[in-house]
Design a protein around this motif. Structure first.
Motif, short mmCIF file in Angstrom:
data_model
loop_
_atom_site.label_atom_id
_atom_site.label_comp_id
_atom_site.label_asym_id
_atom_site.label_seq_id
_atom_site.Cartn_x
_atom_site.Cartn_y
_atom_site.Cartn_z
N ASP A 67 0.81 -1.22 0.00
CA ASP A 67 0.00 0.00 0.00
C ASP A 67 0.85 1.27 0.00
O ASP A 67 0.33 2.38 0.13
N GLY A 68 2.17 1.11 -0.14
CA GLY A 68 3.06 2.27 -0.19
C GLY A 68 3.61 2.70 1.15
O GLY A 68 4.41 3.63 1.22
N THR A 69 3.21 2.03 2.24
CA THR A 69 3.72 2.37 3.56
C THR A 69 5.20 2.01 3.67
O THR A 69 5.60 0.90 3.33
N ALA A 70 5.99 2.95 4.15
CA ALA A 70 7.44 2.74 4.25
C ALA A 70 7.85 2.55 5.70
O ALA A 70 7.37 3.24 6.60
N THR A 71 8.75 1.61 5.91
CA THR A 71 9.35 1.36 7.23
C THR A 71 10.86 1.41 7.06
O THR A 71 11.41 0.75 6.17
N GLN A 72 11.53 2.20 7.89
CA GLN A 72 12.98 2.33 7.80
C GLN A 72 13.65 1.44 8.84
O GLN A 72 13.31 1.48 10.03
N LEU A 73 14.61 0.65 8.38
CA LEU A 73 15.32 -0.27 9.26
C LEU A 73 16.72 0.23 9.61
O LEU A 73 17.28 -0.17 10.63
N ALA A 74 17.28 1.07 8.77
CA ALA A 74 18.63 1.58 9.01
C ALA A 74 18.74 3.00 8.47
O ALA A 74 18.17 3.30 7.41
N PRO A 75 19.45 3.88 9.16
CA PRO A 75 19.67 5.22 8.62
C PRO A 75 20.49 5.15 7.33
O PRO A 75 21.26 4.21 7.14
N PHE A 76 20.32 6.12 6.49
CA PHE A 76 20.94 6.08 5.17
C PHE A 76 22.46 6.32 5.19
O PHE A 76 23.11 6.23 4.15
N ASN A 77 23.00 6.61 6.34
CA ASN A 77 24.45 6.79 6.45
C ASN A 77 25.13 5.60 7.12
O ASN A 77 26.28 5.68 7.54
N ARG A 78 24.39 4.47 7.23
CA ARG A 78 24.96 3.24 7.77
C ARG A 78 24.87 2.13 6.72
O ARG A 78 23.88 2.06 5.96
N VAL A 79 25.87 1.29 6.68
CA VAL A 79 25.89 0.18 5.72
C VAL A 79 24.88 -0.88 6.16
O VAL A 79 24.95 -1.38 7.29
#
Length: 203
Positions: A67-79
Motif C-alpha cells: 500500500d506504499g507504507t514505508a518502514t525504515q530499518l537503518a539510517p541512510f548513512n549506515r551500511v
C-alpha cells in the motif's frame, strides 16, 4: 506523497516514517547507488521481522509495503546488508556504497493444478494480480509474477527521488543487475526503465 530525507531518516509530510532499527548494520555509508529488491513474500511484517533478526545476517534500509507504507530499518548513512556478493561496474561489495529498498512482493509464483497461483510460502495470489513475464536473465522463459501495485510503485518513486536528490545518487540498479548469477529481484514485473526515468528524470 511528500517524502524527504532529514538527518539520514526518511520523512513523510515532515514526520519520520515508521522506524524498526535492525542490528544488521556496519560502518559509515556514503551512498552513490540505489538498489531495488523484492522481499520474496507478501508480508511486509514478516520481511521486517526477518531483516531485524541477528540470525538473518541481512537487512535493508527500507521496506515499502503493497500500500506504499514505508518502514525504515537503518539510517541512510549506515551500511546495510542487502546486496551480498555483488559487483556494479567492476566495483565489488555493493553494500559499501549503496542504499537498499525492499518492495513487498513474492517474486515468481507457481501455477497450481487448479489454475490458481501461489507464492513460495503457499499463499494464494489472485489471477488479476498476476502477469506472465520473462526475466531478462532467463532466456525468454515466461513465468507467473505478482504485479507491483501502482500505489506501491508511486511511493517507491517518490521515496527514491528524495533519496537520490539528498545524496546526489545518479544510478539505480536491481539486485539482479549486481548479482546476476544468484538473484532475480526485483524481477520483470518491476518496470526498471520506467522507474529510473521517473526518479531521475531521464527519457
Amino acid at each position: 506523497m511528500a517524502f524527504a530525507v532529514k538527518n539520514h531518516v526518511l520523512h513523510l509530510d515532515d514526520k519520520p516514517v515508521a522506524q524498526k532499527p535492525t542490528p544488521n548494520v556496519s560502518g559509515v555509508l556514503k551512498p552513490s547507488l540505489l538498489i531495488m529488491h523484492y522481499t520474496a513474500s507478501q508480508s511486509a511484517k514478516g520481511a521486517i521481522s526477518w531483516l531485524c533478526n541477528p540470525h538473518a545476517k541481512a537487512s535493508a534500509h527500507l521496506v515499502v509495503d503493497l500500500d506504499g507504507t514505508a518502514t525504515q530499518l537503518a539510517p541512510f548513512n549506515r551500511v546495510a546488508w542487502h546486496a551480498g556478493k555483488s559487483v556494479w561496474k567492476r566495483r565489488a561489495n555493493c553494500n559499501s556504497f549503496s542504499i537498499g529498498i525492499e518492495l513487498t512482493n513474492p517474486g515468481p509464483l507457481t501455477k497450481l493444478a487448479n489454475g490458481k497461483f501461489a507464492d513460495c510460502n503457499g499463499r494464494s495470489v489472485p489471477a488479476s494480480q498476476v502477469a506472465m513475464l520473462a526475466h531478462k536473465l532467463d532466456k525468454g522463459a515466461q513465468k507467473p509474477w505478482m504485479i507491483y501495485p501502482a500505489v506501491q510503485i508511486s511511493a517507491a518513486v517518490d521515496i527514491a527521488k528524495a533519496i537520490c536528490q539528498t545524496y546526489g545518487i545518479s544510478e539505480i540498479a536491481g539486485h539482479d543487475d549486481i548479482a546476476s548469477t544468484r538473484k532475480r529481484d526485483p524481477g520483470p514485473a518491476f518496470a526498471m526503465d520506467s522507474f529510473v526515468s521517473r526518479v531521475l528524470g531521464r527519457k
